[in-house]
Motif scaffolding. Sequence first.
Motif, short mmCIF file in Angstrom:
data_model
loop_
_atom_site.label_atom_id
_atom_site.label_comp_id
_atom_site.label_asym_id
_atom_site.label_seq_id
_atom_site.Cartn_x
_atom_site.Cartn_y
_atom_site.Cartn_z
N GLU A 1 0.83 -1.21 0.00
CA GLU A 1 0.00 0.00 0.00
C GLU A 1 0.86 1.26 0.00
O GLU A 1 0.52 2.25 -0.64
CB GLU A 1 -0.92 0.00 1.23
N GLN B 1 0.85 5.37 -4.32
CA GLN B 1 0.89 6.70 -4.93
C GLN B 1 2.06 6.83 -5.89
O GLN B 1 1.92 7.37 -6.99
CB GLN B 1 0.94 7.81 -3.89
N ALA C 1 -9.91 5.25 -9.05
CA ALA C 1 -10.06 4.73 -7.70
C ALA C 1 -9.52 3.31 -7.65
O ALA C 1 -9.76 2.50 -8.54
CB ALA C 1 -11.53 4.73 -7.28
N ARG D 1 -8.24 0.44 -4.30
CA ARG D 1 -7.97 0.18 -2.88
C ARG D 1 -8.54 1.26 -1.96
O ARG D 1 -7.88 1.73 -1.05
CB ARG D 1 -6.48 0.02 -2.63
N ARG D 2 -9.76 1.69 -2.26
CA ARG D 2 -10.47 2.67 -1.45
C ARG D 2 -9.77 4.03 -1.41
O ARG D 2 -9.95 4.81 -0.48
CB ARG D 2 -10.70 2.13 -0.04
N ARG D 3 -8.98 4.31 -2.44
CA ARG D 3 -8.32 5.61 -2.58
C ARG D 3 -8.72 6.21 -3.92
O ARG D 3 -8.90 5.48 -4.89
CB ARG D 3 -6.80 5.46 -2.48
N PHE E 1 -7.75 9.08 -6.90
CA PHE E 1 -6.73 9.94 -7.48
C PHE E 1 -7.36 10.73 -8.62
O PHE E 1 -8.11 10.19 -9.43
CB PHE E 1 -5.57 9.11 -8.03
N GLU F 1 -4.20 13.28 -4.85
CA GLU F 1 -5.07 12.50 -3.99
C GLU F 1 -5.62 13.44 -2.93
O GLU F 1 -4.86 14.05 -2.17
CB GLU F 1 -4.30 11.35 -3.33
N THR F 2 -6.93 13.59 -2.90
CA THR F 2 -7.55 14.52 -1.98
C THR F 2 -7.36 14.07 -0.53
O THR F 2 -7.24 12.88 -0.26
CB THR F 2 -9.05 14.69 -2.30
N ARG G 1 -12.14 11.78 1.51
CA ARG G 1 -12.31 10.45 0.92
C ARG G 1 -13.24 10.49 -0.29
O ARG G 1 -13.85 9.48 -0.63
CB ARG G 1 -12.82 9.48 1.97
#
Length: 159
Positions: A39, A43, A79, A81-83, A85, A95-96, A99
């Motif tokens: 993880e 980024q 999106a 893995r629950r992220r 961009f 990446e904000t 969420r």
Amino acid sequence: YKEPKVFRNGPYAMGYTTSFRMGQLLRFRFEPPAPPSREADLQRFICTDFIDAARAVLKAGGYTEIKDGRESSGVWLLAVRRRIFRVDYDFNVLETAERFDAIGCGEQYAIGALRALRALPKNMSPLSMCRRALEIANMSTSGVRGPFKFTHTGEGSRE
């Protein structure tokens, strides 16, 4: 138009604005590389390997522009893995801190609605919040209109 502006491509959920052609290339031509197992490396991977692969597909499909020596494209969300961009015109990846994110002509309305809805009771699902935010954006600008389509990364709970 019948073509959705959100879709799945491998482990990624994507949404776009700017051009249907860009969305078609990302949806049908792009074979995104698998995300890293760690993880902590996500980024870095999105900003380098992933974007390099996407740029190559957009360029080969005739959807990049070079002006004053700078390559540009359109704006899209990614999106995994629950992220979430945001990929901007110059392939800058953001990446904000929140969420959620939004793009397009209703972006400010949707972000404002999501911020307001975040303060509501915790039993409102993320999907319900997104649907309501789009309904509010729809009331605020003529560039946003249903029916609204949603996609997900396949992780976590679903509505």
